[in-house]
Design a protein around this motif. Structure first.
Motif, mmCIF file in Angstrom:
data_model
loop_
_atom_site.group_PDB
_atom_site.id
_atom_site.type_symbol
_atom_site.label_atom_id
_atom_site.label_comp_id
_atom_site.label_asym_id
_atom_site.label_seq_id
_atom_site.Cartn_x
_atom_site.Cartn_y
_atom_site.Cartn_z
ATOM 1 N N TRP A 41 0.787 -1.256 -0.017
ATOM 2 C CA TRP A 41 0.120 -0.002 0.110
ATOM 3 C C TRP A 41 0.961 1.306 0.036
ATOM 4 O O TRP A 41 1.875 1.446 0.788
ATOM 5 N N GLY A 42 0.845 2.090 -0.880
ATOM 6 C CA GLY A 42 1.437 3.421 -1.134
ATOM 7 C C GLY A 42 0.934 4.632 -0.611
ATOM 8 O O GLY A 42 1.302 5.703 -0.881
ATOM 9 N N GLY A 43 -0.225 4.672 0.333
ATOM 10 C CA GLY A 43 -0.899 5.980 0.587
ATOM 11 C C GLY A 43 -0.339 6.679 1.683
ATOM 12 O O GLY A 43 -0.762 7.763 1.978
ATOM 13 N N SER A 44 0.715 6.102 2.528
ATOM 14 C CA SER A 44 1.328 6.778 3.684
ATOM 15 C C SER A 44 2.640 7.321 3.462
ATOM 16 O O SER A 44 3.221 6.049 3.216
ATOM 17 N N GLY A 72 -2.873 1.345 -4.560
ATOM 18 C CA GLY A 72 -3.746 1.804 -3.576
ATOM 19 C C GLY A 72 -4.429 0.793 -2.998
ATOM 20 O O GLY A 72 -5.031 0.851 -1.789
ATOM 21 N N GLN A 245 -23.495 8.782 2.991
ATOM 22 C CA GLN A 245 -22.054 9.066 2.522
ATOM 23 C C GLN A 245 -21.238 8.610 3.546
ATOM 24 O O GLN A 245 -21.518 8.867 4.638
ATOM 25 N N SER A 251 -7.855 6.682 6.864
ATOM 26 C CA SER A 251 -7.034 7.783 6.720
ATOM 27 C C SER A 251 -8.028 9.092 6.623
ATOM 28 O O SER A 251 -7.820 10.252 7.135
ATOM 29 N N GLU A 261 -14.817 17.637 11.492
ATOM 30 C CA GLU A 261 -16.111 17.231 10.937
ATOM 31 C C GLU A 261 -16.521 15.872 11.773
ATOM 32 O O GLU A 261 -17.839 15.825 11.755
ATOM 33 N N LYS A 281 -0.332 16.049 11.255
ATOM 34 C CA LYS A 281 -1.730 15.593 10.684
ATOM 35 C C LYS A 281 -2.545 15.721 11.750
ATOM 36 O O LYS A 281 -3.841 16.036 11.280
ATOM 37 N N SER B 134 -14.593 21.604 4.349
ATOM 38 C CA SER B 134 -13.456 22.359 5.416
ATOM 39 C C SER B 134 -12.259 22.812 4.329
ATOM 40 O O SER B 134 -11.253 22.940 4.731
ATOM 41 N N ILE B 150 -18.015 17.461 -2.877
ATOM 42 C CA ILE B 150 -17.271 16.363 -3.230
ATOM 43 C C ILE B 150 -17.701 15.241 -2.695
ATOM 44 O O ILE B 150 -18.421 14.817 -1.454
ATOM 45 N N HIS B 151 -17.649 14.136 -3.324
ATOM 46 C CA HIS B 151 -18.414 12.749 -3.053
ATOM 47 C C HIS B 151 -19.974 12.812 -2.952
ATOM 48 O O HIS B 151 -20.392 11.959 -2.184
ATOM 49 N N TRP B 332 -2.213 22.690 9.366
ATOM 50 C CA TRP B 332 -3.025 23.677 8.718
ATOM 51 C C TRP B 332 -4.422 23.133 9.110
ATOM 52 O O TRP B 332 -5.099 22.580 8.333
ATOM 53 N N GLU B 517 1.791 7.834 -9.116
ATOM 54 C CA GLU B 517 1.991 8.143 -7.557
ATOM 55 C C GLU B 517 1.057 9.153 -6.919
ATOM 56 O O GLU B 517 0.629 8.746 -5.801
ATOM 57 N N ALA B 520 -1.766 6.817 -6.145
ATOM 58 C CA ALA B 520 -1.655 6.110 -4.992
ATOM 59 C C ALA B 520 -1.755 6.734 -3.856
ATOM 60 O O ALA B 520 -1.965 6.277 -2.864
ATOM 61 N N LEU B 521 -0.952 7.787 -3.889
ATOM 62 C CA LEU B 521 -0.986 8.882 -2.476
ATOM 63 C C LEU B 521 -2.403 9.120 -2.038
ATOM 64 O O LEU B 521 -2.566 9.427 -0.855
ATOM 65 N N SER B 523 -5.048 7.743 -1.937
ATOM 66 C CA SER B 523 -5.659 6.701 -1.005
ATOM 67 C C SER B 523 -5.176 6.958 0.422
ATOM 68 O O SER B 523 -6.019 6.390 1.244
ATOM 69 N N GLY B 524 -4.173 7.755 0.643
ATOM 70 C CA GLY B 524 -3.647 7.842 2.011
ATOM 71 C C GLY B 524 -4.142 9.447 2.715
ATOM 72 O O GLY B 524 -4.017 9.585 3.850
ATOM 73 N N GLN B 525 -4.892 10.250 1.730
ATOM 74 C CA GLN B 525 -5.496 11.292 2.327
ATOM 75 C C GLN B 525 -4.494 12.160 2.736
ATOM 76 O O GLN B 525 -4.869 13.132 3.765
ATOM 77 N N ASP B 526 -3.016 12.275 2.490
ATOM 78 C CA ASP B 526 -2.343 13.207 3.333
ATOM 79 C C ASP B 526 -2.045 14.330 2.374
ATOM 80 O O ASP B 526 -1.646 14.345 1.230
ATOM 81 N N ARG B 527 -2.825 15.435 2.504
ATOM 82 C CA ARG B 527 -3.149 16.695 1.720
ATOM 83 C C ARG B 527 -1.819 17.131 1.305
ATOM 84 O O ARG B 527 -1.671 17.648 0.143
ATOM 85 N N ARG B 528 -0.868 17.029 2.301
ATOM 86 C CA ARG B 528 0.468 17.757 1.966
ATOM 87 C C ARG B 528 1.208 17.192 1.081
ATOM 88 O O ARG B 528 1.882 17.693 0.076
ATOM 89 N N ILE B 529 1.288 15.668 1.079
ATOM 90 C CA ILE B 529 1.961 15.130 0.072
ATOM 91 C C ILE B 529 1.285 14.960 -1.345
ATOM 92 O O ILE B 529 1.860 15.099 -2.433
ATOM 93 N N TYR B 533 2.486 16.134 -5.386
ATOM 94 C CA TYR B 533 2.431 15.437 -6.739
ATOM 95 C C TYR B 533 1.400 16.000 -7.815
ATOM 96 O O TYR B 533 1.704 16.199 -8.754
#
Lengths: 381, 598
Positions: A41-44, A72, A245, A251, A261, A281, B134, B150-151, B332, B517, B520-521, B523-529, B533
């Motif tokens: 997994w590459g999300g982190s 993903g 939803q 994450s 939220e 985070k 937000s 969104i969604h 942030w 990339e 793939a990233l 999926s981790g929801q880290d906004r900064r990273i 990209y």
């Protein structure tokens, strides 16, 4: 005479080929110069960074290059392997090493996508904490087909600034949700964390949860899961976006907690709050906790496909990832914070500070598909 | 005599070589269709060796139909694609109507490139940063937004994002088309009959524009039906669009879902076919069948093109600074308007690896776009020849469009299986081939207008003066079309840079580009990273557009060039060298005409 000799040596070679004992110096020798394509997994960014470190160490020490193929969802790799199996591509496959557990392992095992048993023959196996359930993966025996890598526990995270008394059972969670509409939710099944939430809730709500550790059948499923659906009906009605939803992953719940939220986020890493604080985070006032009954716990594993091109490299890499050095770094709260699978005395640094919650074992994997299908039928559209 | 024979011989050799090259081009650019379609149909009807199924059956379709939520998902998919295509077409036309050759048209045209260059995924990430409850907009207004974009359940956010992203594409594709249409004469004539500008556009130009923009609309429609990455980032989740569902099933750990996934992929193709026909049908209704609206007096719809173009630019451009801020943010939290802690660490952490990934993305894009460009030119040349010589076989336009029109997911599934049987370890080869295949129709389309407006008589003059066909092409046609070629090349590069599924599926995940990339990233929801990209993903194609624009400026801008070639078609003056001198006066005349007509 000559023929006999050839025949004999062929026999010897094939016997060696089938031998289950790994000749470690030979493995290391062959591994030198290999590139291991590791599907994980590459999300982190934290995990990705850890694997970059592992690559550096492996390159300098063993001449093995660890290439993280960021997916993903690891199931992508499993489908790929299945396709290669079909095409009878039994050597030189594209995947050398995978990060799996539970359902994915079950699939790999069922379709014969794994190399022969190796885990217990790794030199670093001696450090592994055998009191942990390292020989079964979601009650599926691992038979040494995969080596343990880390430990996951289903925990909840909240911000002490917003919430003083977090709910410590699923019933309390519902009561809290009713009192604070739009502030509680869970990731959407069939995502890993979403289904885990359902399993954990079912373990608390079911009248007889011993049945959950046996293969599921339609009748017991209907009877046992009835209270869960009743619970989810009530929860969804007051959940974030009224249950129309759901977040896509754990994450996302963490992001939503930080955005204000949600009041409670979910994670499978008991150190998540600390590591997320370190990376910025989450706020410093967040805390992770488990339900009173305990935390759903499982071990995640590393495995090698049957057709891996760099089999020896993968063995060396997995052995390295099981070393006290690699495991201590993985457990480092500023790095990844993933709890170790080694016996505690081998661990150094901040990884030592990891405190595990009381653990609840994972139900039989057949429940997973049944719960996901039923959830989809009821709420997924 | 001998010399004559020799020249005839060498000419036939040249023509045979050309024919071989055309054939090779067709084979390379269309061959993947075969395994793609065969693989798709076989597996949809249950023939899937991957899971030991060797008999044909309807199991896949049965399980697909039994899936709860399938009907909603299909309705949603149709809604999203029809609404976004329709909206972007209407908006594009409104913009053309109110801005074409206005004072700031030049600026709009120059600014189209950067907006076009913004890849869909990067735009989706930025769009999400803006519009989540937000997001940045909520931060400015100091409280959470309660509408959901969104969604959201109905896919409204996805529709808005796709529309905003497609408007520049349609505008861009319209420019050469409109230049062929003699807009000014039409407007002046209409004006003399006392129709105003809007009426003239809607009653006279629309029916001419619509058939010409058809293929671009097809592309927009097909894209919106089969898009996976953007829909994953901002699309509805409950249920998601059909393309996302199929993608999830294809990647299910339980291989028993494969028949369902393949059946779904086939249904997706059929849906696509259906909507493409519906576009064609609507066009026919508007331009052929129900023409009464054209002669029903002076009524015209009031559509404000200027505000649409402003909103389009604003949203697209504002995403960039937000991405930039996020990439330097350590902390942030909502509802702060700026980060409370800044940090270089994410850039430092990624930088070393980024260089590799950028280089990788660029090499693939450069190689595949260049090859696709050469192919596109060859096919255009062949078509131009076939136009004059009826005996030659033309490459059917529909065939060219298929890679753009068929859902990527459906085709790739079959191609992937085929590569496994050949030699799947040539990851780069397959990925580049797939990129050529998917970039080809876009490049072809971008060259279409310029190639059509090229005055064939220039060639005839040159040939009659004894120039060889190749020399004629190289010394006369090429310089005139060079600006268009540069832009088409940039279009191809940006298409290649944005490819997600082909890179992932045929590269076995081993080939990482900025796009793979980024997804793939995400999926981790880290906004900064994610921000880093997305930002780099936007900047890379942008650089190529800038290069293309600058270089084409040097040889005369696209606008001038086309105006120049238009000039040739309109007048008898066809000396090639006059284009650069005559263009300036020509465009001045054009602007004056418009101002008169207003």
């Amino acid at each position: 005479m000559h023929k006999l000799f050839v025949g004999f040596s062929l026999l010897l070679i094939s016997a060696l080929g089938q031998a289950t004992d790994l000749d470690w110096p030979t493995v290391e020798q062959k591994a030198k110069g290999q590139t291991v394509y590791f599907y994980a997994w590459g999300g982190s960014p934290e995990i990705n960074n850890y694997l970059r470190w592992a690559d550096k160490r492996l390159s300098s020490e063993y001449g093995v290059h660890l290439k993280h193929v960021k997916v993903g969802d690891i199931a992508e790799a499993i489908t790929r392997l299945a396709a290669e199996k079909t095409a009878k591509k039994n050597t030189n496959g594209s995947v050398d090493m995978v990060w799996v557990n539970g359902e994915n392992f079950k699939s790999m095992k069922r379709y014969d996508l794994i190399t022969e048993s190796f885990a217990t023959q790794l030199p670093n196996w001696r450090y592994v904490d055998k009191t942990l359930p390292v020989d079964s993966d979601f009650s599926e025996p691992t038979l040494g087909l995969e080596a343990p890598w880390g430990l996951g526990q289903l925990v909840f995270i909240y911000d002490t600034e917003n919430l003083d008394n977090p709910p410590t059972s699923f019933n309390e969670l519902l009561a809290y949700a009713i009192e604070h509409p739009n502030k509680i939710t869970y990731p959407k099944p069939p995502s890993f964390h979403g289904t885990s939430f359902l399993k954990a809730a079912l373990l608390e709500l079911a009248s007889d949860n011993t049945k959950l550790y046996m293969p599921v059948d339609t009748q017991t499923f209907t009877a046992i899961s009835a209270p869960l659906w009743d619970y989810i009906d009530k929860l969804n009605a007051v959940a974030w976006h009224q249950g129309k939803q759901f977040p896509s992953s754990a994450s996302e719940t963490i992001q939503l907690l930080d955005d204000g939220e949600l009041d409670i986020a979910i994670s499978f890493n008991p150190n998540e709050a600390t590591t997320s604080q370190q990376s910025g985070k989450l706020s410093d006032t967040t805390v992770a906790y488990a339900m009173k009954a305990g935390a759903l716990s499982n071990i995640h594993f590393l495995s090698i496909p049957w057709n891996a091109a760099a089999k020896e490299g993968a063995l060396v890499a997995i052995n390295f990832l099981l070393s006290p050095e690699a495991q201590s770094r993985k457990g480092d709260l500023a790095i990844w914070g993933d709890p170790t699978v080694l016996a505690p005395q081998h661990i150094t640094g901040s990884a030592q500070k990891t405190k595990l919650f009381k653990s609840i074992p994972e139900p039989h994997p057949s429940w997973q598909a049944a719960l996901e299908a039923e959830w989809q039928k009821r709420y997924g559209h | 005599m001998n010399a004559l024979l020799k020249s005839v011989n060498s000419q036939s050799v040249a023509s045979i070589t050309f024919k071989m090259v055309v054939l090779l081009t067709v084979i390379i650019s269309f061959l993947p269709l075969l395994p793609g379609l065969v693989g798709l149909i076989f597996s949809a009807f249950g023939y899937i060796p991957a899971i030991d199924q060797y008999t044909f059956s309807f199991t896949g379709f049965n399980t697909l139909l039994a899936w709860p939520g399938l009907d909603q998902s299909i309705i949603l998919t149709l809604f999203v694609s029809i609404a976004s295509t329709l909206l972007s077409a209407v908006c594009c036309f409104a913009i053309l109507q109110s801005c074409w050759h206005s004072r700031w048209w030049k600026k709009i045209e120059t600014l189209l490139a950067p907006i076009m260059a913004l890849p869909h995924v990067a735009f989706a990430v930025g769009f999400a940063f803006l519009f989540t409850p937000s997001g940045f907009i909520a931060r400015i207004f100091g409280e959470q937004i309660h509408w959901q974009l969104i969604h959201d359940q109905y896919g409204l956010g996805l529709i808005v994002a796709l529309t905003l992203k497609e408007i520049p594409f349609l505008l861009f594709m319209s420019i050469p088309l409109l230049k062929q249409l003699n807009i000014n004469t039409t407007l002046i004539t209409a004006q003399s009959l006392s129709y105003n500008n809007a009426q003239a556009w809607q009653k006279l130009i629309l029916p001419q524009w619509l058939p010409k923009i058809r293929f671009s609309l097809f592309a927009v429609m097909a894209y919106s039906i089969s898009v996976v990455d953007v829909a994953l980032i901002i699309g509805p989740t409950q249920p998601p669009t059909l393309a996302v569902l199929v993608w999830q099933w294809l990647n299910d750990a339980d291989l028993a879902t494969l028949p369902k996934a393949s059946a779904g992929a086939l249904v997706l193709s059929l849906l696509c076919l259906f909507t493409l026909f519906s576009i064609r049908f609507a066009e026919w209704l508007i331009t052929v069948k129900c023409k009464t609206w054209q002669s029903n007096g002076r009524y015209s719809l009031p559509i404000g093109g200027k505000s649409i173009i402003i909103v389009t630019y604003l949203i697209a451009l504002i995403t960039l600074p937000i991405l930039l801020i996020w990439s330097f943010a350590q902390r942030w939290r909502f509802p702060d308007i700026t980060p409370s802690r800044w940090s270089l660490r994410f850039w430092q952490q990624e930088w070393h690896y980024l260089l590799d990934i950028i280089a990788n993305s660029m090499i693939i894009a450069l190689v595949s776009a260049t090859i696709a460009l050469i192919f596109a030119i060859i096919v255009h040349e062949h078509s131009a020849k076939a136009e004059t010589n009826k005996r030659r076989l033309k490459v059917p336009r529909l065939l060219i469009a298929i890679p753009m029109l068929a859902p990527q997911l459906s085709l790739l599934f079959g191609i992937q299986v085929a590569t496994l049987y050949i030699a799947n370890q040539y990851y780069y080869l397959w990925v580049i081939w797939a990129h050529i295949f998917f970039a080809f129709p876009y490049i072809f389309l971008a060259l279409d207008g310029p190639w059509r407006s090229y005055d064939q008589r220039l060639d005839n003059v040159a040939l009659s003066l004894g120039m060889s066909p190749f020399k004629t092409w190289w010394q006369i046609k090429r310089p005139l079309l060079l600006p268009a070629i540069w832009i088409a090349w940039a279009v191809g590069i940006s298409v290649s840079l944005a490819q997600y599924l082909p890179t992932l599926m045929l590269g076995a995940g081993r080939i990482s580009t900025l796009t793979t990339e980024a997804v793939a990233l995400s999926s981790g929801q880290d906004r900064r990273i994610s921000a880093i990209y997305a930002l780099l993903q936007s900047i890379t194609p942008f650089i190529f557009y800038i290069i293309a624009i600058l270089v084409s400026r040097k040889t005369g801008s696209l606008e001038q060039q086309s105006a120049g070639s238009n000039h040739h078609t309109n007048t008898t003056n066809s000396a090639p060298n006059s284009s650069s001198t005559s263009t300036s006066t020509n465009s001045r005349v054009t602007t004056r005409n418009v101002s008169i007509s207003k």
